[in-house]
Write a protein that holds these residues in place. Structure first.
Motif, short mmCIF file in Angstrom:
data_model
loop_
_atom_site.label_atom_id
_atom_site.label_comp_id
_atom_site.label_asym_id
_atom_site.label_seq_id
_atom_site.Cartn_x
_atom_site.Cartn_y
_atom_site.Cartn_z
N ALA A 206 13.26 -0.47 6.04
CA ALA A 206 11.88 -1.06 5.99
C ALA A 206 11.07 -0.10 5.63
O ALA A 206 11.29 1.15 5.93
N THR A 207 10.15 -0.35 4.44
CA THR A 207 9.11 0.70 4.22
C THR A 207 8.01 0.96 5.30
O THR A 207 7.50 2.02 5.31
N LEU B 11 -2.51 -3.37 6.13
CA LEU B 11 -1.72 -4.10 5.52
C LEU B 11 -1.86 -3.55 3.77
O LEU B 11 -0.99 -3.27 2.97
N ARG B 12 -3.25 -3.31 3.62
CA ARG B 12 -3.32 -2.92 2.24
C ARG B 12 -2.37 -1.59 1.99
O ARG B 12 -2.12 -1.10 0.79
N GLU B 13 -2.48 -0.50 2.86
CA GLU B 13 -1.96 0.69 2.91
C GLU B 13 -0.38 0.46 2.61
O GLU B 13 0.08 1.12 1.87
N ALA B 14 0.20 -0.53 3.59
CA ALA B 14 1.50 -0.50 3.33
C ALA B 14 2.00 -1.42 2.12
O ALA B 14 2.95 -0.69 1.39
N LEU B 15 1.21 -2.13 1.38
CA LEU B 15 1.23 -2.63 0.17
C LEU B 15 1.23 -1.67 -0.90
O LEU B 15 2.10 -1.53 -1.61
N SER B 16 0.39 -0.67 -0.77
CA SER B 16 0.17 0.49 -1.64
C SER B 16 1.58 1.42 -1.33
O SER B 16 2.11 1.91 -2.75
N GLU C 280 9.93 -9.52 -4.35
CA GLU C 280 10.10 -7.85 -4.61
C GLU C 280 9.64 -7.15 -3.55
O GLU C 280 9.99 -6.11 -3.38
N VAL C 281 8.68 -7.69 -2.97
CA VAL C 281 7.98 -7.21 -1.82
C VAL C 281 8.12 -8.22 -0.49
O VAL C 281 7.61 -9.40 -0.90
N THR D 130 14.34 -4.98 -3.26
CA THR D 130 13.27 -5.34 -2.55
C THR D 130 12.77 -4.09 -1.61
O THR D 130 13.34 -3.35 -1.26
N GLN D 131 11.38 -4.44 -1.27
CA GLN D 131 10.89 -3.33 -0.38
C GLN D 131 10.20 -4.34 0.60
O GLN D 131 9.79 -5.30 0.36
N VAL D 132 10.47 -3.88 2.17
CA VAL D 132 10.26 -4.71 3.20
C VAL D 132 9.05 -4.05 4.09
O VAL D 132 9.18 -2.76 4.52
N ILE D 133 8.20 -5.00 4.36
CA ILE D 133 7.12 -4.32 5.51
C ILE D 133 7.53 -5.23 6.62
O ILE D 133 7.25 -6.56 6.50
N VAL D 134 7.70 -4.55 7.59
CA VAL D 134 7.86 -5.52 9.00
C VAL D 134 6.43 -6.00 9.54
O VAL D 134 5.81 -4.96 9.82
#
Length: 330
Positions: A99-100, A112-117, A50-51, A77-81
């Motif tokens: 990409a998000t 990483l916390r900010e990107a996940l939020s 999902e992420v 899905t949401q993608v953080i590269v």
């Protein structure tokens, strides 16, 4: 609250472990790991991502191809590269592919916390979640290869800005080689072409070696055009020495930053012009008996420009490097 399916897709065990350790405490996650883009895409199709935390430079299917497939198939899905390739163009391309967020390696826990939020994943305040694999031991080759991967990405970003191009990055090779094996590695790098090679020594806190940057002669006219110079054989050595100092210096600086040391570099020297690989080996056989060899093959997108960087660490440097990387490996 149901756990969020999180996929970590990276070919490096070291990188996956770093991301697991960087995850914020208190997240309800179900973590899956994939070691290449093809396996990662299969996991996303099966609802396990999902992420997604996605690397770019991978075998079989790279991160760009995964992002393109996600768009084409309309996968939810949401993608953080998370990548060592920090070229401005790399960031622009992945954001254009949906990409998000983009994070540089190694991922900063706060970023990483900010990107996940941004992906709607927040800490629940229930304390740390044990992540499978976060404490797995990593071998030296994988740890050092990932260190080099980050360093070569920073060097490429600097070169890309100087040349105003996009640098295509490989997966670096890391091996302990005998002189005969080194000969074969260099011969493979040559691929039937004549080379001009630049050599530069380096040392720092008991870790020493030589960097060998090999330019394929067919690349030199295009390189001169990118630098807005008239190509003349009489001036090519100066051009290549300048580029070598930039690329070798940036790569070693990137390694040094990660293992907390500073390398001192000698002046770069032209080792051979229009030479066959056998000539280069003959000149340096007494220095290359056994070596920790790092091979990085760069290409410039849209141009016939290829060059190979070899970092040849002395045999006595190996134990010191293992000590420097021990905190990553355990």
């Amino acid at each position: 609250m149901a756990a969020v399916p999180l996929l970590i897709c990276d070919d490096s065990n070291m990188a996956r472990k770093q991301l697991l350790r960087a995850l914020p405490e208190g997240l309800e996650l179900s973590v899956t790991q994939a070691e290449n883009g093809r396996l990662g895409l299969e996991a996303i199709r099966n609802g396990l991502g999902e992420v997604v935390l996605l690397d770019l430079t991978m075998p079989e299917m790279d991160g760009y191809e995964v992002l393109a497939a996600i768009q084409e198939e309309g996968l939810d899905t949401q993608v953080i590269v998370v990548s060592g390739d920090v070229q401005d163009e790399a960031v622009r391309r992945v954001m254009g592919l949906g990409a998000t967020a983009f994070l540089k390696k190694p991922a900063n826990p706060d970023e990483l916390r900010e990107a996940l939020s941004q992906c709607g994943v927040f800490a629940t305040g229930q304390g740390p979640i044990e992540q499978p694999g976060a404490d797995a031991a990593i071998n030296f080759n994988d740890a050092f290869r990932e260190t080099v991967n980050v360093a070569m990405g920073r060097a490429a970003a600097l070169l890309a800005k100087v040349l105003h191009v996009f640098i295509e990055l490989p997966i670096p090779n890391v091996n302990v080689l005998e002189v005969g094996e080194l000969h074969m590695a260099l011969a493979d790098a040559q691929r039937g072409n004549q080379l001009t090679a630049i050599c530069q020594g380096y040392i720092g806190e008991g870790i020493a070696g030589e960097a060998l940057l090999m330019f394929h002669d067919s690349s030199l006219p295009d390189m001169a055009r990118l630098l807005r110079q008239e190509y003349r054989e009489s001036s090519q050595s100066e051009m290549l020495l300048d580029l070598s100092a930039l690329l070798i210096g940036a790569c070693l600086s990137g390694i040094g930053e990660q293992i907390d040391l500073t390398f001192s570099l000698s002046h770069p020297q032209v080792l051979g012009e229009h030479a066959r690989i056998e000539d280069l080996i003959t000149l340096n056989r007494h220095r290359w008996k056994q070596t920790l060899a790092v091979e990085i093959s760069y290409s410039v997108e849209g141009y016939d420009i290829h060059f190979d960087l070899l970092l040849l660490f002395t045999e006595t440097s190996l134990a010191r490097l293992k000590g420097k990387l021990a905190y990553m490996m355990n």
